[in-house]
Write a protein that holds these residues in place. Structure first.
Motif, short mmCIF file in Angstrom:
data_model
loop_
_atom_site.label_atom_id
_atom_site.label_comp_id
_atom_site.label_asym_id
_atom_site.label_seq_id
_atom_site.Cartn_x
_atom_site.Cartn_y
_atom_site.Cartn_z
N LEU A 82 18.23 52.72 35.03
CA LEU A 82 18.37 52.01 33.76
C LEU A 82 19.13 52.87 32.75
O LEU A 82 20.09 52.41 32.13
CB LEU A 82 16.98 51.65 33.20
N ARG A 83 18.71 54.12 32.59
CA ARG A 83 19.31 55.00 31.59
C ARG A 83 20.77 55.29 31.91
O ARG A 83 21.63 55.24 31.03
CB ARG A 83 18.51 56.29 31.49
N SER A 94 22.82 53.50 33.81
CA SER A 94 23.65 52.28 33.70
C SER A 94 23.91 51.93 32.24
O SER A 94 25.00 51.47 31.89
CB SER A 94 23.02 51.11 34.45
N LYS A 95 22.93 52.16 31.36
CA LYS A 95 23.15 51.89 29.93
C LYS A 95 24.18 52.85 29.35
O LYS A 95 25.02 52.45 28.55
CB LYS A 95 21.83 51.98 29.15
N LEU A 96 24.13 54.12 29.74
CA LEU A 96 25.13 55.09 29.26
C LEU A 96 26.52 54.73 29.75
O LEU A 96 27.51 54.83 29.01
CB LEU A 96 24.76 56.51 29.69
N TRP A 97 26.62 54.30 31.01
CA TRP A 97 27.91 53.90 31.58
C TRP A 97 28.45 52.67 30.84
O TRP A 97 29.62 52.61 30.48
CB TRP A 97 27.73 53.62 33.07
N GLU A 98 27.56 51.71 30.59
CA GLU A 98 27.96 50.51 29.85
C GLU A 98 28.44 50.87 28.44
O GLU A 98 29.44 50.34 27.95
CB GLU A 98 26.78 49.54 29.77
N GLU A 99 27.74 51.78 27.79
CA GLU A 99 28.14 52.22 26.44
C GLU A 99 29.50 52.92 26.47
O GLU A 99 30.29 52.75 25.53
CB GLU A 99 27.08 53.14 25.84
N HIS A 110 31.93 52.20 28.46
CA HIS A 110 32.89 51.10 28.54
C HIS A 110 33.02 50.39 27.20
O HIS A 110 34.13 50.06 26.77
CB HIS A 110 32.47 50.10 29.61
N GLU A 111 31.88 50.14 26.56
CA GLU A 111 31.90 49.47 25.25
C GLU A 111 32.76 50.25 24.26
O GLU A 111 33.56 49.66 23.53
CB GLU A 111 30.49 49.30 24.69
N SER A 115 33.78 42.68 25.36
CA SER A 115 32.60 43.50 25.67
C SER A 115 32.70 44.01 27.11
O SER A 115 33.55 43.57 27.89
CB SER A 115 31.34 42.66 25.51
N HIS A 116 31.80 44.90 27.43
CA HIS A 116 31.70 45.42 28.80
C HIS A 116 31.47 44.27 29.79
O HIS A 116 32.12 44.20 30.83
CB HIS A 116 30.55 46.43 28.88
#
Length: 154
Positions: free
Chosen positions: A22-23, A25-30, A32-33, A43-44
């Motif tokens: 979770l952590r 994947s959220k950092l990776w998404e951020e 990209h954002e 958005s991502h």
């Protein structure tokens, strides 16, 4: 008097695979954002769906429907539907009724969407290289483990 019993297996969440996933994947998404919002108005999630449409068409998928996209990305169909509506509104995709199923719509990338993909891909590739660079020579092994997780849980 009852003793409080923890439901967690470990007191150290750095040993919990699910919470780590979770952590990360959220950092990776951020990451990209940040790359997308700085230069583009998507958005991502919108990028992921648009890139998937592009990839599927490029690799011979005749009809890219909401269900095909959902299966390809593992994103639920309702989120795919809403994202496609946003992408269509922005002019990056168009949708037409499927020849095989009148209830389904096929998604196509517009010229504007193609231009966006050409430009955005460079930024996303750079963001991914920066993010995953810490893995060094172990990146291929990391990818192999992620594929095992995908294949075992489909």
């Amino acid at each position: 008097m009852k003793k409080n019993i923890s439901l967690f297996i470990t007191d150290n969440l750095d040993e919990d695979s699910g919470f780590l996933m979770l952590r990360v994947s959220k950092l990776w998404e951020e990451a990209h954002e940040r790359a997308l919002k700085k230069h583009y108005d998507i958005s991502h999630l919108q990028y992921a769906v648009l890139a998937s449409v592009h990839w599927l068409i490029l690799h011979g998928q005749k009809e890219v429907t909401q269900i095909v996209l959902s299966q390809h990305t593992k994103i639920n169909p309702m989120a795919i539907s809403l994202t496609l509506k946003d992408l269509e509104y922005k002019g990056y995709v168009c949708r037409k009724t499927s020849a095989a199923d009148a209830r389904a719509k096929c998604t196509f990338i517009t010229d504007k969407g193609q231009e966006l993909m050409q430009s955005v891909f460079v930024k996303i590739f750079a963001a991914d290289e920066k993010f995953f660079n810490v893995l060094g020579g172990k990146r291929q092994k990391f990818n192999s483990h992620m594929l095992k997780l995908l294949q075992a849980n489909e």
